[in-house]
Design an enzyme around this catalytic site. Structure first.
Site, mmCIF file in Angstrom:
data_model
loop_
_atom_site.group_PDB
_atom_site.id
_atom_site.type_symbol
_atom_site.label_atom_id
_atom_site.label_comp_id
_atom_site.label_asym_id
_atom_site.label_seq_id
_atom_site.Cartn_x
_atom_site.Cartn_y
_atom_site.Cartn_z
ATOM 1 N N GLY A 48 0.800 -1.225 0.000
ATOM 2 C CA GLY A 48 0.000 0.000 0.000
ATOM 3 C C GLY A 48 0.829 1.268 0.000
ATOM 4 O O GLY A 48 0.281 2.362 -0.031
ATOM 5 N N CYS A 49 2.140 1.133 0.049
ATOM 6 C CA CYS A 49 3.020 2.301 0.016
ATOM 7 C C CYS A 49 3.508 2.526 -1.416
ATOM 8 O O CYS A 49 3.825 1.569 -2.121
ATOM 9 C CB CYS A 49 4.235 2.094 0.918
#
Length: 136
Positions: A48-49
């Site tokens: 998710g980064c």
């Protein structure tokens, strides 16, 4: 933990411009506890980064200790702040704390949507580690 969050808020309050705050974050990246090379793998990579972020945690004497790394310098500064607040705390403290400094310094409002999602993913992973250690 609130004392440390208040210190962070005070440190950021001296800057009027976000460019200066970003420079301060870059400087904080140098304070990041170094992650072991064997923990710089897919297993420790945060999903998710936008940038690559690895977080590891160990549980010693009832407290959780975090190490991390990132390939993005601003992200390293952000994770350094999270570690400053959360590392060396009990799992219950980590799970119950409100990370109010994030909004108070304007971090969430001044990050791109992808970096903001990454910040949430980092916090979530750190709390998941605490949850896992709390259940032991």
């Amino acid at each position: 933990m609130d004392k440390i969050q208040d210190e962070i808020i005070e440190e950021f309050s001296v800057f009027d411009e976000w460019l200066d705050k970003y420079e301060y974050l870059i400087g904080l990246s140098e304070t990041l506890p170094e992650i072991a090379p064997e923990h710089r793998t897919e297993q420790y990579l945060i999903q998710g980064c936008q940038s690559r972020v690895w977080i590891d945690a160990r549980f010693e004497q009832g407290k959780v200790w975090f190490t991390a790394d990132s390939d993005a310098i601003i992200t390293k500064g952000i994770i350094a702040l999270l570690i400053r607040v959360l590392s060396g705390r009990t799992p219950q403290d980590i799970l119950s704390t409100d990370l109010y400094f994030i909004d108070a310094i304007g971090l969430s409002a001044n990050l791109s949507p992808t970096r903001s999602n990454g910040l949430l993913a980092m916090v979530k992973q750190m709390k998941l580690y605490a949850l896992a250690f709390a259940s032991k």
